[in-house]
Design an enzyme around this catalytic site. Sequence first.
Site, PDB file in Angstrom:
ATOM      1  N   ASP A 123       0.847  -1.040   0.021  1.00  0.00           N
ATOM      2  CA  ASP A 123      -0.013   0.206   0.005  1.00  0.00           C
ATOM      3  C   ASP A 123       0.757   1.171   0.064  1.00  0.00           C
ATOM      4  O   ASP A 123       1.767   1.376  -0.997  1.00  0.00           O
ATOM      5  CB  ASP A 123      -1.124   0.021   1.214  1.00  0.00           C
ATOM      6  CG  ASP A 123      -2.111   0.779   1.225  1.00  0.00           C
ATOM      7  OD1 ASP A 123      -2.985   0.650   0.549  1.00  0.00           O
ATOM      8  OD2 ASP A 123      -1.828   1.948   1.903  1.00  0.00           O
ATOM      9  N   ASP A 250      -7.363  -8.928  -4.350  1.00  0.00           N
ATOM     10  CA  ASP A 250      -7.204  -7.412  -3.815  1.00  0.00           C
ATOM     11  C   ASP A 250      -7.948  -6.640  -5.053  1.00  0.00           C
ATOM     12  O   ASP A 250      -7.111  -6.316  -6.023  1.00  0.00           O
ATOM     13  CB  ASP A 250      -5.782  -6.915  -3.573  1.00  0.00           C
ATOM     14  CG  ASP A 250      -5.465  -5.551  -3.088  1.00  0.00           C
ATOM     15  OD1 ASP A 250      -6.705  -5.067  -2.791  1.00  0.00           O
ATOM     16  OD2 ASP A 250      -4.526  -5.103  -3.486  1.00  0.00           O
ATOM     17  N   HIS A 280      -6.555  -7.471   0.446  1.00  0.00           N
ATOM     18  CA  HIS A 280      -5.609  -6.129   0.341  1.00  0.00           C
ATOM     19  C   HIS A 280      -4.490  -6.291   1.572  1.00  0.00           C
ATOM     20  O   HIS A 280      -3.354  -5.940   1.122  1.00  0.00           O
ATOM     21  CB  HIS A 280      -6.355  -4.759   0.371  1.00  0.00           C
ATOM     22  CG  HIS A 280      -5.552  -3.579   0.107  1.00  0.00           C
ATOM     23  ND1 HIS A 280      -4.777  -3.351  -0.808  1.00  0.00           N
ATOM     24  CD2 HIS A 280      -5.176  -2.635   1.136  1.00  0.00           C
ATOM     25  CE1 HIS A 280      -3.966  -2.139  -0.864  1.00  0.00           C
ATOM     26  NE2 HIS A 280      -4.208  -1.751   0.593  1.00  0.00           N
TER      27      HIS A 280
END
Length: 302
Positions: A123, A250, A280
């Site tokens: 991320d 994801d 995710h």
Amino acid sequence: MGLVTTPEERFEDVPDYDYPYERVPVTDDGAKMAYVDVEPTGEDADETFLLLHGEPSWGFLYRKMIPTLAERGRVVVPDLLGLGRSDKYTDTDEYSFHLHYDSLETLLFDELDLEEITLVCQDWGGILGLALAGHNPDRFARLVPMNTGVPDGTQRMSEDWHEFADFVERVDELPIGMLIQNATATELSEEVIAAYEAPFHTEESKAGARIFPRLIPTSPDDPGADHMAAAKERLSEWEKPAFVLFSDSDPITGNARDPIRDLIPTASDQPDIWIEDAMHFLQEDAGEEIAEEVVDFVDRTS
């Protein structure tokens, strides 16, 4: 400008993450970034692992991976400003791409002087970590990008990302635990959800979590786009080992997997592996498995 620190008692019941931590100033106004620095537990463990989380999570996300990695070397896990045990601005306008990049650079290089880093990132941890690697290649030995990208304003953002960004911006009370659970395949316990909510003792303290999506360059004219473009160019010439390791479920960043694997020349030298049945926050869904994959990667590239 408001700058707050989460009361320590908020973290008293956090499970499986009782490592000692430090907090050091990383900005001109004295905002402190927290980090865990775990000493190696195995013999001849001379690697340095840097684990970078995204939002709205914190270093706790890596708790399932730390024991395995610590058998092979030092493990450093920072909390980005606005998250975890790090200080938090209460005004979204105080946050910027360069605040996050510069503060992390200050911690890793000026304060800790890390070298020969094996970067494990996801991320926003990937956005910042890969940018740092692109601009400071001599500091890094290997890259493990997970569910992340190198956004320079030319990339396509998924529909799920747009929905997420709109939601966190408009909702009156930001439900941190719900956001983590909705992006995780595993059914989280109340104790774990509480641990993700622990860093935010007031709604104002969630300002950083709210604004993170809007700090991603989505146009070449956005702040940080030039910096990411320069890093992207350097990563396209990367010669050290890189292992792209995404989850198979994801919807937020899954579309970035092939572009990043195509970008970094050495990524194709590594196995074409997906982490199955994970979303995710793949560290939450399959942390132990991922740690083993990272160790195997280190073994075959040492």
